[in-house]
Design a protein around this motif. Sequence first.
Motif, PDB file in Angstrom:
ATOM      1  N   ASN A   1       5.176   0.311  -7.575  1.00  0.00           N
ATOM      2  CA  ASN A   1       4.953   0.981  -8.851  1.00  0.00           C
ATOM      3  C   ASN A   1       5.309   0.022  -9.967  1.00  0.00           C
ATOM      4  O   ASN A   1       6.359  -0.612  -9.938  1.00  0.00           O
ATOM      5  CB  ASN A   1       5.800   2.244  -8.941  1.00  0.00           C
ATOM      6  N   MET A   2       4.426  -0.059 -10.937  1.00  0.00           N
ATOM      7  CA  MET A   2       4.593  -1.089 -11.950  1.00  0.00           C
ATOM      8  C   MET A   2       5.266  -0.580 -13.207  1.00  0.00           C
ATOM      9  O   MET A   2       4.813  -0.819 -14.311  1.00  0.00           O
ATOM     10  CB  MET A   2       3.230  -1.699 -12.253  1.00  0.00           C
ATOM     11  N   GLY A   3       6.314   0.182 -13.039  1.00  0.00           N
ATOM     12  CA  GLY A   3       7.179   0.454 -14.169  1.00  0.00           C
ATOM     13  C   GLY A   3       7.246   1.899 -14.594  1.00  0.00           C
ATOM     14  O   GLY A   3       8.295   2.405 -14.900  1.00  0.00           O
ATOM     15  N   ASN A   4       6.117   2.612 -14.602  1.00  0.00           N
ATOM     16  CA  ASN A   4       6.167   3.987 -15.076  1.00  0.00           C
ATOM     17  C   ASN A   4       6.688   4.910 -13.985  1.00  0.00           C
ATOM     18  O   ASN A   4       6.377   4.732 -12.826  1.00  0.00           O
ATOM     19  CB  ASN A   4       4.774   4.449 -15.509  1.00  0.00           C
ATOM     20  N   TYR A   5       7.427   5.905 -14.351  1.00  0.00           N
ATOM     21  CA  TYR A   5       7.985   6.804 -13.363  1.00  0.00           C
ATOM     22  C   TYR A   5       6.896   7.578 -12.634  1.00  0.00           C
ATOM     23  O   TYR A   5       6.155   8.317 -13.241  1.00  0.00           O
ATOM     24  CB  TYR A   5       8.930   7.800 -14.034  1.00  0.00           C
ATOM     25  N   GLY A   6       6.823   7.361 -11.336  1.00  0.00           N
ATOM     26  CA  GLY A   6       5.983   8.191 -10.472  1.00  0.00           C
ATOM     27  C   GLY A   6       4.535   8.281 -10.862  1.00  0.00           C
ATOM     28  O   GLY A   6       3.911   9.288 -10.631  1.00  0.00           O
ATOM     29  N   GLN A   7       3.988   7.257 -11.450  1.00  0.00           N
ATOM     30  CA  GLN A   7       2.607   7.346 -11.863  1.00  0.00           C
ATOM     31  C   GLN A   7       1.730   6.483 -10.972  1.00  0.00           C
ATOM     32  O   GLN A   7       1.431   6.849  -9.852  1.00  0.00           O
ATOM     33  CB  GLN A   7       2.482   7.007 -13.341  1.00  0.00           C
ATOM     34  N   ASN A   8       1.316   5.371 -11.402  1.00  0.00           N
ATOM     35  CA  ASN A   8       0.319   4.622 -10.665  1.00  0.00           C
ATOM     36  C   ASN A   8       0.937   3.790  -9.547  1.00  0.00           C
ATOM     37  O   ASN A   8       1.435   2.696  -9.775  1.00  0.00           O
ATOM     38  CB  ASN A   8      -0.459   3.720 -11.627  1.00  0.00           C
ATOM     39  N   PHE A   9       0.908   4.330  -8.348  1.00  0.00           N
ATOM     40  CA  PHE A   9       1.373   3.594  -7.188  1.00  0.00           C
ATOM     41  C   PHE A   9       0.220   2.846  -6.547  1.00  0.00           C
ATOM     42  O   PHE A   9      -0.867   3.382  -6.388  1.00  0.00           O
ATOM     43  CB  PHE A   9       1.981   4.546  -6.152  1.00  0.00           C
ATOM     44  N   VAL A  10       0.471   1.608  -6.155  1.00  0.00           N
ATOM     45  CA  VAL A  10      -0.514   0.803  -5.439  1.00  0.00           C
ATOM     46  C   VAL A  10      -0.032   0.657  -4.006  1.00  0.00           C
ATOM     47  O   VAL A  10       1.067   0.157  -3.753  1.00  0.00           O
ATOM     48  CB  VAL A  10      -0.691  -0.580  -6.095  1.00  0.00           C
ATOM     49  N   PHE A  11      -0.866   1.132  -3.057  1.00  0.00           N
ATOM     50  CA  PHE A  11      -0.510   1.120  -1.648  1.00  0.00           C
ATOM     51  C   PHE A  11      -1.000  -0.149  -0.968  1.00  0.00           C
ATOM     52  O   PHE A  11      -2.087  -0.648  -1.269  1.00  0.00           O
ATOM     53  CB  PHE A  11      -1.143   2.323  -0.944  1.00  0.00           C
ATOM     54  N   GLY A  12      -0.221  -0.641  -0.035  1.00  0.00           N
ATOM     55  CA  GLY A  12      -0.639  -1.740   0.820  1.00  0.00           C
ATOM     56  C   GLY A  12      -1.592  -1.243   1.885  1.00  0.00           C
ATOM     57  O   GLY A  12      -1.865  -0.047   1.994  1.00  0.00           O
ATOM     58  N   PRO A  13      -2.112  -2.157   2.723  1.00  0.00           N
ATOM     59  CA  PRO A  13      -3.139  -1.794   3.706  1.00  0.00           C
ATOM     60  C   PRO A  13      -2.615  -1.023   4.905  1.00  0.00           C
ATOM     61  O   PRO A  13      -3.396  -0.392   5.614  1.00  0.00           O
ATOM     62  CB  PRO A  13      -3.714  -3.146   4.134  1.00  0.00           C
ATOM     63  N   GLY A  14      -1.327  -1.062   5.191  1.00  0.00           N
ATOM     64  CA  GLY A  14      -0.777  -0.283   6.293  1.00  0.00           C
ATOM     65  C   GLY A  14      -0.619  -1.064   7.578  1.00  0.00           C
ATOM     66  O   GLY A  14      -1.322  -2.052   7.833  1.00  0.00           O
ATOM     67  N   THR A  15       0.325  -0.635   8.388  1.00  0.00           N
ATOM     68  CA  THR A  15       0.579  -1.177   9.728  1.00  0.00           C
ATOM     69  C   THR A  15       0.740  -0.018  10.687  1.00  0.00           C
ATOM     70  O   THR A  15       1.476   0.930  10.410  1.00  0.00           O
ATOM     71  CB  THR A  15       1.871  -2.021   9.754  1.00  0.00           C
ATOM     72  N   ARG A  16       0.022  -0.106  11.832  1.00  0.00           N
ATOM     73  CA  ARG A  16       0.160   0.941  12.838  1.00  0.00           C
ATOM     74  C   ARG A  16       1.302   0.583  13.773  1.00  0.00           C
ATOM     75  O   ARG A  16       1.329  -0.517  14.343  1.00  0.00           O
ATOM     76  CB  ARG A  16      -1.133   1.085  13.648  1.00  0.00           C
ATOM     77  N   LEU A  17       2.237   1.487  13.931  1.00  0.00           N
ATOM     78  CA  LEU A  17       3.355   1.310  14.852  1.00  0.00           C
ATOM     79  C   LEU A  17       3.099   2.142  16.100  1.00  0.00           C
ATOM     80  O   LEU A  17       2.913   3.350  16.012  1.00  0.00           O
ATOM     81  CB  LEU A  17       4.678   1.737  14.199  1.00  0.00           C
ATOM     82  N   SER A  18       3.079   1.477  17.244  1.00  0.00           N
ATOM     83  CA  SER A  18       2.934   2.170  18.524  1.00  0.00           C
ATOM     84  C   SER A  18       4.210   1.991  19.324  1.00  0.00           C
ATOM     85  O   SER A  18       4.655   0.858  19.530  1.00  0.00           O
ATOM     86  CB  SER A  18       1.750   1.596  19.314  1.00  0.00           C
ATOM     87  N   VAL A  19       4.781   3.101  19.739  1.00  0.00           N
ATOM     88  CA  VAL A  19       6.027   3.063  20.500  1.00  0.00           C
ATOM     89  C   VAL A  19       5.697   3.272  21.971  1.00  0.00           C
ATOM     90  O   VAL A  19       5.122   4.301  22.346  1.00  0.00           O
ATOM     91  CB  VAL A  19       7.014   4.130  20.009  1.00  0.00           C
ATOM     92  N   LEU A  20       6.042   2.300  22.784  1.00  0.00           N
ATOM     93  CA  LEU A  20       5.738   2.333  24.210  1.00  0.00           C
ATOM     94  C   LEU A  20       6.885   2.970  24.977  1.00  0.00           C
ATOM     95  O   LEU A  20       8.050   2.711  24.672  1.00  0.00           O
ATOM     96  CB  LEU A  20       5.492   0.905  24.705  1.00  0.00           C
ATOM     97  N   PRO A  21       6.561   3.815  25.965  1.00  0.00           N
ATOM     98  CA  PRO A  21       7.627   4.508  26.722  1.00  0.00           C
ATOM     99  C   PRO A  21       8.386   3.561  27.642  1.00  0.00           C
ATOM    100  O   PRO A  21       7.929   2.490  27.974  1.00  0.00           O
ATOM    101  CB  PRO A  21       6.842   5.551  27.530  1.00  0.00           C
TER     102      PRO A  21
END
Lengths: 113, 113
Positions: free
Chosen positions: A93-113
């Motif tokens: 977030n570039m400064g303003n409270y709770g307004q314009n958030f920029v999201f990253g592309p994401g990472t999938r987490l897989s938990v193996l048994p």
Amino acid sequence: GESVGLHLPTLSVQEGDNSIINCAYSNSASDYFIWYKQESGKGPQFIIDIRSNMDKRQGQRVTVLLNKTVKHLSLQIAATQPGDSAVYFCAENMGNYGQNFVFGPGTRLSVLP
Amino acid sequence: DTGVSQDPRHKITKRGQNVTFRCDPISEHNRLYWYRQTLGQGPEFLTYFQNEAQLEKSRLLSDRFSAERPKGSFSTLEIQRTEQGDSAMYLCASSFGLDNEQFFGPGTRLTVL
């Protein structure tokens, strides 16, 4: 349910191990950061946040580290559980409270048994 | 369930048709956000309301898109003359005051044929 992030980077960890998910953010002026978890068919869920005047913040089983020098954020999950399997996004977030958030592309987490 | 609801959960429409989505935020939350998410990507900010006032709009929000929050409670997002590129998940989130934790709804999945 809805599939989120079919072609995302994937991190596979053994149940009980620690996980580290990394994120490079884009704007050196960003001063507030959030990690979200998104399970299939659901909206993103807040995990932990950190402000730019801090370099580390801990929650329950999670720790966020912020390195402003290299614009890098990481999420550490201790003793990873099957329920942690999801897509994880960082958002800045570039400064303003709770307004314009920029999201990253994401990472999938897989938990193996 | 975060307490934020969206309706419908799925919408299939033909190109050129108009669609309207509804979001009901958590009742005491004064801030409401709309995001768009495509497969493999993080959510992209569209617009933001504080009470009934629309305070910020992304350049992604073309003139075919309009959002309202007439009484400062529920919000609607309308897309006119839909295009195939509008196919995405539309997410709504709400928050209260200066608390930056945004609670996301489950999203409306739009498919434009």
